[in-house]
Design an enzyme around this catalytic site. Structure first.
Site: not given
Length: 687
Positions: A585-587
């Site tokens: 997931g982004e981050g």
């Protein structure tokens, strides 16, 4: 020590405009300040002016030192040239300096050459420097010849110094407007006593000494007099952005005690959904537009830091590709020994895209991820807890279907850019040293792909990865619908301009627009950003037209195997540091790599140089002290034989004719051993 986006700044303003207070607020965070007073002492018949100067001296903080240059105008250039990089100087003001320069006691002099010397000293000054000067160009032309000479000389000095400074700000009626982009911290001009109360100033507002006009300037408007402030300069930051609603909460996640239900409801509003007029323009007059001149990282510190790595005392060949992380940190921190990023903040942008851009996603899944992050649950929050990073979940409005209409209005794009800029400024003001940019909205990959197609000439099927369902099955129909949405959006906008704001309005949507503002604001504040995922890369592509410097403040830890990220990184020149193909997931991908990057920076900063290059080492003592430990030396052999355990590598003596040694025997005859014979210089046996 350009810590706020500028190293030298010129503060201009009229009489009682508040320019001195504003200048003092720019150096309020400095532990010590050298206050350079340029004015001559007040004449004996001007008691009021003498009292004002005395009051100004008394109000300066005790940590400040005062240096006067009125005796010799050329000394100001010498003071600036000799200042060190760890010093902070406040020169107040150039009006007094010009007054002294024009004094008959210092004539004849080449005023133009003296002003040029001052500008050169400002340009080469290593210290953090703030100069104050009256702006006389807006007033009437003085009626006396010497009055006109003063305004002409001061105008020439202002122009030369402004050209040499990194930033220039004009203070008018207590309001700061930045004429030359810089990004200093927000400053507030304190309330000031009225003109008739100069003897009772407010505490902490260190006033300056300005010029006492000479007799020749009696007919002018006392242009060289002391400038005292008016109340109320709101945030004087070079790029401060106000907002009508508070920003989202910032918190530092901690590992949850139990993995029960994720509480919390989805927020009903957004922080920038109000009309543009409810969100004031950038306070400094800076408009987000193409061709902005923002700071660049230090071009020398990065290469020098990488060269330094080759000298470190490491047993192997070094840090490999992670040298680039050291070079990036050195350039953005302006030092060859960068420190590990201490305070890190993650900005998680949540905003869905309608239409087929979100084909194949579960309805409400992105909102669940956002609530999960706020509750300290999920991969992102747990990794943030492990690394001590702050987390800020930012809600952005839902974007319209790109295939049928623009995703945002032009007004929404402007608001989104300013909102993202403000988020970056708030992080910088809070002491954040690294931003991590991610997104969790539905349809974000298709929106980012559309931006890449429009800005890099890519093809949608090449930058859109396959759609995988919750049961790990490939959903090809959903992937084709996403490709069709991008194709139709590009066809709809085939005759539209391809400027940055047009791309954001037609294709990018709310999350890409806010991310673009974040990158611009972070660049203005010299704050590095770690990109993670297609939204951040798409935003970096858009910033190329707005401020080409932004991409140099971006770092990509891992491309995650995402084709859009790989293509965008290649165009931007951002080589991923790792190839772990993380897909958390982004981050979360960036946070997983963060401990490794911190360790590399800590190691690079702590290791000494190799001993062969002058580094220190812990040498063994020449003698072994007495100890009760057993002696592990080999015992001496009892019988005949060598007395050492090391083999004897000497050649055996030959049995037949020939040289008696493998070495050249240069000894005199008779000096050989019992088994050797003398040899002549030719090498043949003698006799």
């Amino acid at each position: 020590m350009s810590v706020d986006g500028w190293n030298t700044v010129l503060v201009l303003g009229g009489i009682r405009s508040g320019k001195s207070e504003f200048a003092e607020s720019l150096v309020a965070d400095a532990p010590t300040v050298r206050y350079v007073a340029t004015a001559a002492d007040a004449p004996a018949d001007d008691a009021e002016w003498a009292a004002r100067l005395a009051a100004h001296r008394e109000r300066r903080p005790e940590t400040w030192t005062t240096e006067e240059t009125a005796a010799d105008p050329r000394r100001l250039a010498d003071v600036l040239a000799s200042a060190g990089p760890n010093e902070t100087l406040l020169v107040d003001d150039l009006g007094g300096w010009v007054t002294v320069l024009l004094d008959p006691a210092h004539q004849p002099a080449d005023d133009t050459a003296t002003i040029a010397e001052l500008a050169a000293a400002v340009r080469s000054c290593a210290a953090r420097l703030v100069l104050v000067s009256p702006e006389v160009g807006l007033s009437l032309v003085p009626t006396t010849p010497l009055g006109r000479a003063f305004t002409d000389a001061l105008g020439a000095a202002n122009r030369a110094v402004a050209d040499a400074c990194d930033a220039v700000v004009l203070v008018v009626a207590g309001q700061a407007a930045w004429l030359k982009p810089g990004a200093p911290h927000p400053a507030t001009v304190p309330a000031q006593a009225g003109p008739m109360q100069a003897g009772s100033a407010q505490a902490g507002s260190a006033q300056h000494e300005s010029a006492q006009p000479g007799p020749a300037q009696a007919g002018s408007a006392q242009a060289g007099r002391a400038q005292t402030g008016a109340p109320g300069v709101p945030g004087g930051a070079g790029a401060s952005v106000a907002a009508s609603e508070p920003s989202p909460d910032v918190f530092t996640p901690t590992p949850p005690a139990a993995p029960e239900a994720v509480p919390g409801a989805e927020p009903t509003g957004t922080a920038w959904a109000a009309p543009t007029m409810a969100l004031p323009m950038v306070a400094t007059g800076l408009v987000i537009q193409p061709g902005m001149e923002l700071p660049m990282p230090d071009e020398y510190a990065g290469p020098q830091a990488i060269e330094r790595l080759a000298t470190l005392d490491v047993p192997g060949s070094g840090l490999g590709v992670l040298e680039r992380a050291v070079g990036f940190a050195a350039a953005t921190q302006g030092t060859v020994t960068p420190a590990p990023w201490g305070r890190v903040r993650v900005l998680l942008l949540h905003g869905d895209h309608l239409g087929d851009a979100a084909a194949g996603t579960v309805e409400g899944e992105s909102a669940r991820r956002a609530r999960q992050a706020r509750a300290g649950q999920g991969a992102l929050a747990r990794l943030a807890a492990e690394s001590g990073a702050e987390l800020q979940v930012v809600e952005v409005p839902t974007s319209a279907p790109m295939e049928t209409e623009p995703t945002l209005t032009g007004e929404q794009v402007e608001v989104a850019l300013r909102y993202g800029w403000r988020l970056a400024e708030e992080a910088a003001d809070a002491g954040v040293r690294l931003l991590v940019l991610g997104a969790c909205g539905a349809g974000t990959e298709a929106a980012a792909a559309a931006v890449l197609v429009a800005t890099a000439g890519a093809e949608a099927p090449a930058v859109l990865r396959r759609v995988v369902t919750d049961s790990d099955e490939i959903d090809d129909p959903a992937w084709m619908r996403r490709c069709a949405a991008v194709r139709d959006a590009l066809h709809r906008t085939r005759n539209s301009p391809r400027s940055a704001k047009d791309v954001l309005a037609e294709l990018g949507g709310g999350d890409v627009a806010v991310a673009t503002g974040v990158l611009l604001g972070a660049t203005a504040r010299r704050l590095p950003v770690m990109l993670d995922g297609p939204v951040g890369v798409a935003a970096a592509m858009v910033t190329r037209d707005l401020a080409g410097q932004a991409r140099h403040w971006c770092l990509l830890a891992d491309h995650g195997g995402h084709p859009a990220v790989q293509l965008g990184a290649d165009v931007l020149g951002l080589t991923p540091l790792l190839d772990l193909r993380l897909d958390l997931g982004e981050g979360a991908n960036a946070l997983a790599a963060l401990p490794l990057l911190r360790s590399v920076l800590a190691l690079a900063a702590a290791l000494p140089a190799h001993p062969s290059l002058g580094g220190g080492e812990d040498d063994e003592p020449d003698t072994v002290p007495d100890t009760d430990e057993p002696d592990f030396r080999e015992p001496e052999p009892a019988g005949p034989g060598p007395t050492s355990t090391e083999p004897d590598f000497r050649e055996p003596e030959p049995a037949g004719p020939g040289p008696t040694s493998t070495e050249a025997d240069l000894r005199e005859p008779g000096g050989a051993g019992p088994d050797t014979e003398a040899v002549d210089p030719s090498g043949r046996r003698a006799g």
